[in-house]
Motif scaffolding. Structure first.
Motif, short mmCIF file in Angstrom:
data_model
loop_
_atom_site.label_atom_id
_atom_site.label_comp_id
_atom_site.label_asym_id
_atom_site.label_seq_id
_atom_site.Cartn_x
_atom_site.Cartn_y
_atom_site.Cartn_z
N GLU A 171 0.84 -1.20 0.00
CA GLU A 171 0.00 0.00 0.00
C GLU A 171 0.87 1.25 0.00
O GLU A 171 0.63 2.19 -0.77
N SER A 172 1.89 1.27 0.83
CA SER A 172 2.81 2.40 0.90
C SER A 172 3.54 2.60 -0.43
O SER A 172 3.70 3.72 -0.91
N PHE A 173 3.98 1.50 -1.02
CA PHE A 173 4.65 1.56 -2.33
C PHE A 173 3.74 2.21 -3.37
O PHE A 173 4.14 3.11 -4.09
N PHE A 174 2.49 1.75 -3.44
CA PHE A 174 1.54 2.29 -4.41
C PHE A 174 1.24 3.76 -4.14
O PHE A 174 1.15 4.56 -5.06
N GLU A 175 1.06 4.12 -2.87
CA GLU A 175 0.74 5.51 -2.51
C GLU A 175 1.80 6.48 -3.01
O GLU A 175 1.48 7.62 -3.33
N LYS A 176 3.05 6.03 -3.05
CA LYS A 176 4.15 6.89 -3.45
C LYS A 176 4.36 6.93 -4.96
O LYS A 176 5.16 7.74 -5.44
N ARG A 177 3.67 6.06 -5.71
CA ARG A 177 3.96 5.95 -7.13
C ARG A 177 2.76 6.11 -8.06
O ARG A 177 2.95 6.41 -9.24
N TYR A 178 1.57 5.90 -7.56
CA TYR A 178 0.39 5.89 -8.43
C TYR A 178 -0.71 6.78 -7.87
O TYR A 178 -0.91 6.85 -6.65
N ASN A 179 -1.44 7.42 -8.77
CA ASN A 179 -2.57 8.24 -8.37
C ASN A 179 -3.69 7.38 -7.80
O ASN A 179 -3.99 6.31 -8.33
N ILE A 180 -4.30 7.87 -6.74
CA ILE A 180 -5.48 7.24 -6.17
C ILE A 180 -6.68 7.88 -6.86
O ILE A 180 -6.87 9.09 -6.77
N VAL A 181 -7.45 7.04 -7.56
CA VAL A 181 -8.53 7.56 -8.40
C VAL A 181 -9.93 7.30 -7.83
O VAL A 181 -10.91 7.73 -8.40
N GLY A 182 -10.00 6.58 -6.74
CA GLY A 182 -11.30 6.32 -6.15
C GLY A 182 -11.23 5.28 -5.05
O GLY A 182 -10.15 4.89 -4.62
N LYS A 183 -12.43 4.88 -4.61
CA LYS A 183 -12.51 3.83 -3.60
C LYS A 183 -13.60 2.84 -4.03
O LYS A 183 -14.60 3.20 -4.65
#
Length: 186
Positions: A171-183
């Protein structure tokens, strides 16, 4: 340095758990320390890490290319991420973003948050190693370091402490590299 074929640095480097660990930023030294037998000395681990670096620099052979691939997973954190969005995305809508339609982005959800991983089609695109996670909330599979489709599900309640740590690292890896577009919503 001699080692059995089943415990060579190449086998360790190209194993699925190591590729996943590499993606979340675990150092090669830590991987070898954890995966090698307890009889390995710190100096032997350092020598293995040095071999990997040399192989990645001289990527003309298969071992070098595998080392280079493992190292390339380690993309640097993005500096231009958009503010996170919390737009509702149903599981059925999420499934449409699995990389099978090149005109659509590729999404992966972790703990209900949807990340746009379109920028890495070599990792998440159709027919690629991590495509099993595309178009779904794959929290359990990520926590288990499993590429089995049956594990690419959102319910991670059965993960043990170590697996939860792995999921949190993803989760931390993704947070630093990819845009969060929704839930993901029911």
């Amino acid at each position: 340095m001699s080692s059995s074929p089943s415990s060579s640095w190449y086998d360790t480097l190209t194993s699925t758990p190591v590729l996943i660990a590499t993606a979340v930023g675990v150092s090669f030294a830590a991987i070898f320390a954890a995966s090698s037998s307890s009889s390995k000395t710190p100096q032997q681990v350092k020598e293995q890490v040095k071999e990997i670096k040399n192989a990645a620099v001289n990527a003309g052979d298969a071992k070098g290319k595998a080392a280079q691939t493992g190292a390339s997973i380690m993309s640097a954190p993005a500096t231009d991420l958009a503010p996170p969005k919390d737009d509702p995305i149903s599981a059925s809508d999420l499934a449409q973003y699995d990389g099978s339609d090149p005109s659509k982005p590729i999404y992966i959800a972790i703990k209900g948050r949807v990340f746009d991983v379109t920028a890495k089609p070599e990792m998440y695109g159709q027919g690629r190693g991590y495509n099993v996670f595309a178009g779904k909330d794959a929290s359990k599979g990520l926590g288990m370091s499993s590429l089995d489709i049956k594990d690419a599900v959102p319910d991670y309640s059965s993960l043990n402490e170590s697996q939860m740590n792995t999921l949190n690292q993803w989760e931390s890896f993704f947070e630093k590299r990819y845009n969060i577009v929704g839930k993901v919503v029911p």
